[in-house]
Design a protein around this motif. Structure first.
Motif, PDB file in Angstrom:
ATOM      1  N   GLU A 158       0.827  -1.202   0.000  1.00  0.00           N
ATOM      2  CA  GLU A 158       0.000   0.000   0.000  1.00  0.00           C
ATOM      3  C   GLU A 158       0.864   1.255   0.000  1.00  0.00           C
ATOM      4  O   GLU A 158       0.587   2.213  -0.734  1.00  0.00           O
ATOM      5  CB  GLU A 158      -0.925  -0.012   1.218  1.00  0.00           C
ATOM      6  CG  GLU A 158      -1.887   1.168   1.260  1.00  0.00           C
ATOM      7  CD  GLU A 158      -2.848   1.090   2.441  1.00  0.00           C
ATOM      8  OE1 GLU A 158      -3.545   2.084   2.699  1.00  0.00           O
ATOM      9  OE2 GLU A 158      -2.876   0.025   3.095  1.00  0.00           O
ATOM     10  N   ALA A 159       1.916   1.268   0.809  1.00  0.00           N
ATOM     11  CA  ALA A 159       2.793   2.439   0.868  1.00  0.00           C
ATOM     12  C   ALA A 159       3.544   2.627  -0.444  1.00  0.00           C
ATOM     13  O   ALA A 159       3.723   3.757  -0.913  1.00  0.00           O
ATOM     14  CB  ALA A 159       3.776   2.290   2.026  1.00  0.00           C
ATOM     15  N   ILE A 160       3.997   1.525  -1.044  1.00  0.00           N
ATOM     16  CA  ILE A 160       4.739   1.619  -2.305  1.00  0.00           C
ATOM     17  C   ILE A 160       3.840   2.133  -3.420  1.00  0.00           C
ATOM     18  O   ILE A 160       4.210   3.026  -4.192  1.00  0.00           O
ATOM     19  CB  ILE A 160       5.346   0.249  -2.671  1.00  0.00           C
ATOM     20  CG1 ILE A 160       6.318  -0.214  -1.590  1.00  0.00           C
ATOM     21  CG2 ILE A 160       6.064   0.323  -4.017  1.00  0.00           C
ATOM     22  CD1 ILE A 160       6.802  -1.645  -1.765  1.00  0.00           C
ATOM     23  N   GLU A 161       2.625   1.595  -3.512  1.00  0.00           N
ATOM     24  CA  GLU A 161       1.709   2.038  -4.558  1.00  0.00           C
ATOM     25  C   GLU A 161       1.294   3.489  -4.360  1.00  0.00           C
ATOM     26  O   GLU A 161       1.123   4.233  -5.326  1.00  0.00           O
ATOM     27  CB  GLU A 161       0.492   1.129  -4.599  1.00  0.00           C
ATOM     28  CG  GLU A 161       0.772  -0.255  -5.147  1.00  0.00           C
ATOM     29  CD  GLU A 161      -0.503  -0.981  -5.533  1.00  0.00           C
ATOM     30  OE1 GLU A 161      -1.570  -0.593  -5.029  1.00  0.00           O
ATOM     31  OE2 GLU A 161      -0.427  -1.931  -6.328  1.00  0.00           O
ATOM     32  N   ALA A 162       1.127   3.898  -3.110  1.00  0.00           N
ATOM     33  CA  ALA A 162       0.772   5.293  -2.856  1.00  0.00           C
ATOM     34  C   ALA A 162       1.875   6.231  -3.323  1.00  0.00           C
ATOM     35  O   ALA A 162       1.607   7.295  -3.899  1.00  0.00           O
ATOM     36  CB  ALA A 162       0.501   5.489  -1.359  1.00  0.00           C
ATOM     37  N   ALA A 163       3.136   5.851  -3.090  1.00  0.00           N
ATOM     38  CA  ALA A 163       4.261   6.680  -3.538  1.00  0.00           C
ATOM     39  C   ALA A 163       4.307   6.757  -5.056  1.00  0.00           C
ATOM     40  O   ALA A 163       4.594   7.817  -5.632  1.00  0.00           O
ATOM     41  CB  ALA A 163       5.570   6.118  -2.994  1.00  0.00           C
TER      42      ALA A 163
END
Length: 627
Positions: A328-333
C-alpha cells in the motif's frame, strides 16, 4: 473562455455560449478566424483584436497589455473587439470554470486549445477543425496569438531520438583475420522499439535495429546446464544452410543459463530511479511506467525492500526503504508521482546509488532500475561522461538496468551506455504486456546474474572457411586481446537467460566467395590447419562468477556439419528480417515473404505468442516498405 457576436449592423455582446458556437462551428465564424489576406485597401474581412479592460485588469491581476488573464472566477476579465471597415463593437471576455484537457492529441485536422504551461492544472480545451491558438495557464487566449487557417496543418513535433548502433559488421577474410571476439548481449530494447514504430505505421529507423537484440528477444529451447557442466550455462552449436544463400552456411552459437530455485534466492534491495521531468508527461511514459512497476510488486518477497528516487530539475527520495510486504505504501508513492521540470539524471543516479548502498547488507542483492526516456539535460548529459560515472559505481556490486518509455525524444544511446556499463540490461516498454514480460516473466534473469563479463571468441579454420561475418553485435565488438584481459567489461548472463549469435561463413571453394584469393599466398594451408580439416573453427568462452576478479575458460572445436533445427531456423528468420530493415547488401533477392515463410514454418509451440507476433510485424513491415 466564451465569446459572442451578433450579425453585422447590430453587434451586441451576448452570452459566451452562443459566441463559441458561432466562432468555431459556423462558416462565418471560420472565416472570422482566418488571417486576413493582404490584397489591397478594399478588403472588409472582419478581424479579432483582443484587449483587457484596465479597471478589470487591476482587480484580477491581468496585465494592461493583455499578456495573461489569471482570474479565478467566471467574471469578465476583458473585452474582445470585433471590427471590420464599417463598424466596431466589443464583447466581454469571460472565464469559465477550468477543466483539464483530455490526453489524446488532436488528429486529422482537429485543433486543440489548451494551456502549454499548466496542462495538469486545469486549462480549458476547445476543439474544432483546422485551427490553433495559444492559451495561457487559465485557458484564456493570449493577445496576439495566431489563429491558423483550416488548411494549414501544424508540423509534427521534432523527432530528436538518438540510437546506439554502428555500421554492419564487414565481411572478414579468414586468411587475414581469422579471430572474431565480442561480448554477449541479452538486451531486448531494439525489438520493442521497432514494434512500436511499425504499429504506428512507420518503418523503424535503421539505426534502431540491433539484430542481436531482435534475436535474443525470443526464448529458445536450448539444453540447460547439468551437474557435469563446469560453467553456469551450456553452449549449443550447430551449422546449417543459409536461407538467403545456399552456398554459405550459418553457424548458430546458443548459451542457456541455469535457473536456480527461486526460493533459494537472496533478499533483494530495489531502488526505482524514476524520471519525472517534463519530457515524461505523456500517457506512454510516466503513467505506463507507474502501471509497469505495480505489476512487479507481486513477484517480490516480503523480506525484499523497495525505495523510490525521482529526478527532474533536482533529485529526491520519494519513498524511503520500505518492505515489499507494505504494498500500500509503495503504490501510494507511485501514484503521487507527477512530471515536470528539466532532467537532472546524473543527480538521480548519485542519489539512487547512495540509497542502494545504505540498503545493502551481506549476502543481499542491490539493484537500481532506471525508468526514463533517456533525455538527460542537466548535470552529466554526455553518454561518454555518464559511462565513466557508472563504471566507477559498478564495483560496489550494485547493478544498473534501464527501462525506456515513450517516443519522440528517446535517447537510446544514453540508455545503452548506462545499461552496458552498469552491468545491467536495457529494455524498452511500449505496452503493459511488454512490462509484464520484462518485469514479471523475466524478473529473475534481469536481477540475478549467474555469470559476469561473458565473452565469446571464434577462431575460423582457413583450410575450411574462406570468409565470415558476424550478424549483429556491432556495438559489442571486442579486440582480440580483450578476450584474455579480465579488466575489460563484457555482458552479464542472468538466471535462466539465453543468448544466441549467428555467423554467416563461406566455405573454401564456394561460388559465394566475394573476395579473390591472394596471388602470392601459399596454395597449401598451414599444416596445423590441414590437420583439423573437419573443424570449421574453435570456440572459446570466458566468464566470471558474480563478484569474482578472475575469469574462467571453456573451449571446444566447431565441426563442419549440417544440422538444422526449428530453433536455429527461427533465429535465422529474425536475423533476415533485421537485415531487411537495415537494408543489408548480403541478402540478394531474399524478401519479407521469405522471412515470413521461414518464421511461420518454425514457430514451434510459441507458448506466449511472441513468434506469432513476429510474423505479424514482418507482414506489417512488408506492407509499409512497399509504400
Amino acid at each position: 473562455m466564451l465569446i459572442s457576436r451578433t450579425a453585422l449592423g447590430g453587434l451586441t455582446a451576448t452570452t459566451a455560449l452562443v459566441a463559441v458556437g458561432f466562432l468555431f462551428l459556423s462558416p462565418q465564424g471560420q472565416n472570422l478566424l482566418r488571417p486576413p489576406v493582404d490584397s489591397g485597401p478594399s478588403i472588409s474581412e472582419p478581424e479579432i483584436v483582443t484587449g483587457v479592460d484596465r479597471e478589470q485588469a487591476q482587480d484580477t491581476g491581468v496585465s494592461e497589455d493583455g499578456d495573461l488573464a489569471v482570474a479565478d472566477t467566471s467574471e469578465e476579465v476583458g473585452r474582445v473587439t470585433l471590427r471590420d471597415t464599417e463598424q466596431v463593437e466589443t464583447a466581454p471576455l469571460i472565464l469559465a470554470e477550468p477543466m483539464a484537457p483530455p490526453s489524446p492529441a488532436p488528429t486529422d485536422g482537429l485543433f486543440s486549445l489548451y494551456s502549454s504551461d499548466d496542462v495538469g492544472g486545469g486549462a480549458i480545451q476547445q476543439q474544432g477543425y483546422g485551427n490553433s491558438a495559444v492559451l495561457n495557464s487559465r485557458g484564456v487566449v493570449a493577445p496576439g496569438s495566431p489563429i491558423a487557417s483550416p488548411d494549414i496543418v501544424a508540423p509534427p513535433p521534432a523527432d530528436t531520438e538518438e540510437y546506439a548502433n554502428a555500421d554492419d559488421n564487414p565481411l572478414r577474410v579468414v586468411a587475414d583475420d581469422p579471430v572474431s571476439t565480442f561480448s554477449i548481449d541479452v538486451d531486448t530494447a531494439s525489438w520493442s522499439l521497432l514494434r512500436s514504430s511499425l504499429n504506428r505505421g512507420q518503418m523503424p529507423n535503421p539505426d534502431a535495429v540491433r539484430i542481436e537484440e531482435m534475436i535474443n528477444y525470443f526464448p529458445y529451447d536450448y539444453a540447460a546446464p547439468d551437474a557435469d557442466d563446469i560453467s553456469p550455462f551450456r553452449p549449443t552449436v550447430n551449422v546449417f544452410e543459409t536461407p538467403w544463400n545456399p552456398d554459405t552456411r550459418l553457424v548458430r552459437i546458443g548459451l542457456q543459463g541455469d535457473l536456480p530455485a527461486i526460493e533459494d534466492r537472496p533478499a533483494l534491495n530495489l531502488v526505482f530511479l524514476i524520471d519525472t521531468s517534463g519530457s515524461m508527461n505523456d500517457p506512454s511514459k510516466l503513467p505506463l511506467l507507474i502501471q509497469s512497476f505495480r505489476l512487479m510488486l507481486d513477484r517480490l518477497d516480503p523480506e525484499d525492500e523497495v525505495a523510490i528516487v525521482t529526478y527532474a530539475g533536482s533529485a529526491g527520495v520519494a519513498l524511503d526503504p520500505t518492505p515489499a510486504s507494505d504494498r500500500e505504501a509503495i503504490e501510494a508513492a507511485l501514484t503521487r508521482l507527477q512530471a515536470g521540470g528539466s532532467t537532472n539524471g546524473a543527480g538521480g543516479l548519485r542519489e539512487a546509488y547512495r540509497l542502494a548502498s545504505e540498503m545493502s547488507e551481506e549476502g543481499e542483492v542491490s539493484r537500481v532500475l532506471l525508468a526514463t526516456d533517456g533525455d538527460f539535460n542537466v548535470g552529466i548529459s554526455n553518454p561518454d561522461e555518464l559511462t565513466d560515472f557508472i563504471e566507477d559505481q559498478r564495483d560496489s556490486g550494485t547493478y544498473l538496468s534501464v527501462l525506456g518509455f515513450g517516443r519522440g525524444n528517446l535517447q537510446d544511446d544514453t540508455m545503452q551506455a548506462l545499461a552496458q556499463n552498469g552491468n545491467g540490461t536495457a529494455a524498452y516498454i511500449d505496452t503493459l504486456s511488454e512490462a509484464r514480460r520484462v518485469l514479471v516473466d523475466q524478473l529473475a534473469g534481469a536481477l540475478f546474474p549467474i555469470a559476469d563479463d561473458v565473452k565469446i571468441q571464434v577462431e575460423f579454420n582457413p583450410a575450411v572457411i574462406a570468409e565470415y561475418r558476424l550478424i549483429g553485435y556491432e556495438t559489442r565488438a571486442l579486440a582480440r586481446e580483450d578476450f584474455n584481459n579480465d579488466d575489460v567489461d563484457a555482458g552479464e548472463l542472468g538466471a535462466g537467460h539465453s543468448v544466441t549469435a549467428l555467423y554467416e561463413v563461406t566455405p573454401v571453394g564456394s561460388p559465394a566467395r566475394l573476395t579473390d584469393p591472394l596471388r602470392y599466398a601459399s596454395d597449401t594451408p598451414e599444416a596445423e590447419a590441414a590437420d583439423h580439416s573437419d573443424e570449421l573453427g574453435f570456440l572459446r568462452l570466458r566468464w566470471k562468477e558474480p563478484g569474482a576478479e578472475e575469469s574462467e575458460l571453456i573451449e571446444f572445436p566447431i565441426e563442419m556439419t549440417d544440422s538444422p533445427d526449428p530453433e536455429a531456423a527461427f533465429a535465422a528468420a529474425i536475423a533476415g528480417f533485421g537485415q531487411l530493415l537495415r537494408g543489408s547488401d548480403f541478402l540478394g533477392d531474399w524478401t519479407y515473404a521469405d522471412a515470413i515463410a521461414l518464421a511461420n514454418a518454425n514457430r514451434g509451440e510459441d507458448e506466449f505468442g511472441y513468434r506469432f507476433e513476429a510474423v505479424q510485424l514482418m507482414r506489417l513491415a512488408e506492407s509499409l516498405d512497399a509504400d
